[in-house]
Design a protein around this motif. Sequence first.
Motif, mmCIF file in Angstrom:
data_model
loop_
_atom_site.group_PDB
_atom_site.id
_atom_site.type_symbol
_atom_site.label_atom_id
_atom_site.label_comp_id
_atom_site.label_asym_id
_atom_site.label_seq_id
_atom_site.Cartn_x
_atom_site.Cartn_y
_atom_site.Cartn_z
ATOM 1 N N ASP A 104 0.406 -0.323 4.126
ATOM 2 C CA ASP A 104 0.291 0.778 3.180
ATOM 3 C C ASP A 104 1.414 0.765 2.148
ATOM 4 O OD1 ASP A 104 -0.934 3.441 2.432
ATOM 5 O OD2 ASP A 104 1.151 4.013 2.806
ATOM 6 N N TRP A 156 2.543 3.235 0.183
ATOM 7 C CA TRP A 156 3.426 4.404 0.179
ATOM 8 C C TRP A 156 4.420 4.356 1.335
ATOM 9 C CZ3 TRP A 156 3.769 6.483 -4.257
ATOM 10 C CH2 TRP A 156 2.659 6.539 -5.101
ATOM 11 N N MET A 157 3.984 3.916 2.489
ATOM 12 C CA MET A 157 4.890 3.768 3.633
ATOM 13 C C MET A 157 5.980 2.749 3.303
ATOM 14 S SD MET A 157 5.631 4.639 6.785
ATOM 15 C CE MET A 157 4.171 5.291 7.525
ATOM 16 N N THR A 158 5.567 1.655 2.684
ATOM 17 C CA THR A 158 6.521 0.608 2.319
ATOM 18 C C THR A 158 7.530 1.123 1.295
ATOM 19 O OG1 THR A 158 4.840 -1.073 2.785
ATOM 20 C CG2 THR A 158 6.717 -1.744 1.406
ATOM 21 N N ARG A 214 10.052 3.522 2.950
ATOM 22 C CA ARG A 214 11.066 2.780 3.711
ATOM 23 C C ARG A 214 12.072 2.118 2.772
ATOM 24 N NH1 ARG A 214 8.743 -1.432 6.817
ATOM 25 N NH2 ARG A 214 10.762 -1.572 7.852
#
Length: 185
Positions: free
Chosen positions: A39, A41-43, A46
């Motif tokens: 994903d 947005w998750m990346t 982070r």
Amino acid sequence: MDISCAFAPVPDTPDHIALAERLGYRRAWVYDTPALQLDVWMTLARAAERTRRIELGTGVLIPSLRHVMVTAAAIAGLVALAPGRVNVGIGSGFTGRLAMGQRPNTWTVVAGYIRQLKALLAGELVEVDGALTQMLHGPGQAPPRPIRVPIVVGTGGPKGEAIARELGDGIAGISFRASSATSTV
């Protein structure tokens, strides 16, 4: 000179973006190809936790893969983590949709999505799926509206370029609202 880099959203990408920051890159873009990688947005979230200066963005988001409210909330979340460092690239989804056996979105769909997204981020009431809606986050739950982020459009020809000029802050590859042209992707 501003130099940007682009990455696939894979487990090592946040660390690679942190390295890019140390090397002096201005922006890091992350692909939105969920059939092929993780994903976006998750990346980016982070990466935001590992960096302090480098700008972060989607390169490029595919409208049909995410409800516009989900995208608006994801942008708000990333802005909370990386204020002043968020860029949003949006395109027709040529590669990402092709990987799922689908044709790219039409530019009419892309334009409608950008209009809805900008209105949601501005705090406006927007018609989405036949109903009026808006971001309802209370104080302390998300950055206050309006949330302003540069939106660049990944284009592949004159129709996309027209949408970029009408609704965007630049074309993926060239920024035209800046005082001088600069590379954005």
